[in-house]
Design an enzyme around this catalytic site. Structure first.
Site, short mmCIF file in Angstrom:
data_model
loop_
_atom_site.label_atom_id
_atom_site.label_comp_id
_atom_site.label_asym_id
_atom_site.label_seq_id
_atom_site.Cartn_x
_atom_site.Cartn_y
_atom_site.Cartn_z
N LYS A 96 -12.00 -0.08 -2.08
CA LYS A 96 -11.00 0.60 -2.91
C LYS A 96 -11.44 0.55 -4.37
CE LYS A 96 -7.48 0.01 0.60
NZ LYS A 96 -8.41 -0.42 1.67
N SER A 149 0.79 -1.22 0.00
CA SER A 149 0.00 0.00 0.00
C SER A 149 0.82 1.28 0.00
CB SER A 149 -0.94 0.01 1.21
OG SER A 149 -0.21 -0.02 2.42
N HIS A 167 -5.28 -3.91 -2.60
CA HIS A 167 -4.94 -2.94 -3.65
C HIS A 167 -4.74 -3.59 -5.02
CE1 HIS A 167 -4.47 0.27 -0.67
NE2 HIS A 167 -3.96 -0.67 0.09
#
Length: 393
Positions: A240, A181, A209
């Site tokens: 996300k 990240s 991610h």
């Protein structure tokens, strides 16, 4: 009598004096490429809305439909009255999306990591964790009371040495982020699969991610590496690239049944509300469709372009190979000043400091969205160049 508040204030004063005091930023618009922060409209390079879905009409329509049908909340945990037909529909859809037997929803990625790690390992077990794993993984390991073996970032030789030297009985669990990240680089997934098979360990992959961004239909980095079937515990985050809220674990039916019975952060938490569940179904439609393919392609091309342009300016972006681009500005005061200069030019890109990253590796963390225009990104690169020249960093 102890002056608790006085002691707290002293600690806060130390943080302020060290330029480590943190405050929230109030955003008054949806997380689009340009957002309103107070009276200023700013280019948003600070969020995780990678595919630009957090304000997508398909997701909003699905959320409203679920809200109207099921109400605003569930008023219960999953094992009481907090499981609706919609929860089961979403879990089945996520399992199909990952090509796994079963899936289980959590209220956030943080809760998922805390609960899953605690459920799978205990005092007599061992966890092998990449040094740069997310804080939620670290906290989950601490709460599990398992014996922690941290291996140097992506250092497979170091990991193998730790595995080889761990001969005592007990479960062995290897955990890694797929996309890190704060560095934006990729985990060596195929090699981790080989090591877990060689040493009889389980492998847990946090695709926070990577999911939505990498792999066929956005299934994540493991799918991109054609290794998804060898991941024992797949953790996906829905806040996300999905633009929603929550997280899930996908794997075997045995794994999910076990977590449903053993995982405290699942058992003792009120379940996700209907509007969120509806938005997840909407996100799956977009991500797994042709629109998702286009968004992933656009994001990849823009990320490569920006990394290349920043490197040409002399910035270090470490080994980033994703939409997360760290721009090293060593020194706490230096990185704060650089971020302030960006804000003065209408760009929101935040400084990342101790304890999130080690001292002297402070950075501006830029994260791109597929919906950023090339004009947006060109402007950002120009401003990075201007500030670098002015500040001589």
């Amino acid at each position: 009598m102890t002056d608790f508040y006085g002691e707290m204030q002293k600690e806060l004063d130390i943080l302020k004096a060290s330029s480590l005091f943190r405050q929230t930023i109030t955003v008054e618009t949806p997380p689009e490429p340009w957002i309103a922060v107070g009276s200023q409209t700013m280019l948003n390079l600070a969020g995780n809305n990678y595919l630009g879905l957090a304000n997508h009409p398909v997701l909003k329509e699905a959320a409203v439909h679920a809200l109207q049908k099921y109400g605003t909340g569930t008023a219960g945990s999953r094992l009481v009255v907090g499981t609706s037909a919609l929860h089961e529909e979403v879990e089945e859809a996520l399992a199909r999306f990952q090509g796994r037997e079963s899936a289980l929803l959590f209220s956030s990625g943080y809760c998922a990591n805390l609960g899953v790690i605690q459920a799978l390992v205990g005092r007599n077990d061992y966890v092998f964790s990449d040094k740069l794993n997310h804080a939620s993984i670290v906290d989950g390991i601490i709460l599990s009371r398992a014996k922690l073996k941290r291996y140097r970032h992506k250092d497979l030789d170091h990991l193998e040495k730790l595995l080889k030297n761990t001969t005592a009985p007990g479960r062995k669990l290897i955990i890694t982020d797929s996309i890190f990240s704060m560095d934006g680089d990729r985990a060596p997934i195929k090699e981790l699969v080989e090591l877990k098979q060689r040493y009889g360990a389980m492998l847990m992959l946090d695709e926070a991610h990577g999911e939505g961004v990498f792999g066929p239909k956005g299934r994540g980095l493991a799918a991109h590496e054609m290794a998804a079937e060898h991941i024992d515990i797949h953790l996906g985050t829905l806040s996300k690239a999905f633009g929603c809220l929550g997280a899930y674990v996908a794997g075997s039916k045995t794994l999910v049944d076990y977590l449903r019975n053993k995982c405290r952060s699942f058992i003792y938490t009120t379940s996700l509300p209907p509007a969120v569940l509806g938005s997840i179904l909407g996100a799956l439609k977009v991500i797994a469709g042709t629109a998702g393919d286009r968004l992933r392609r656009d994001l990849r091309n823009k990320s490569k372009w920006m990394i290349n342009e920043l490197n040409k300016l002399g910035f270090s972006t470490l080994d980033s190979d994703s939409q997360i681009i760290p721009i090293l500005i060593p020194g706490n005061d230096n990185v704060i000043n650089f971020s302030k200069k960006l804000r003065q030019r209408g760009i929101l890109a935040l400084p990342i400091r101790v304890p999130t990253v080690p001292k002297n590796s402070e950075r501006i963390r830029v994260s791109l969205m597929a919906t950023h225009s090339m004009q947006d990104l060109t402007y950002a690169v120009e401003q990075f160049a201007n500030i670098k020249r002015e500040e001589r960093v």
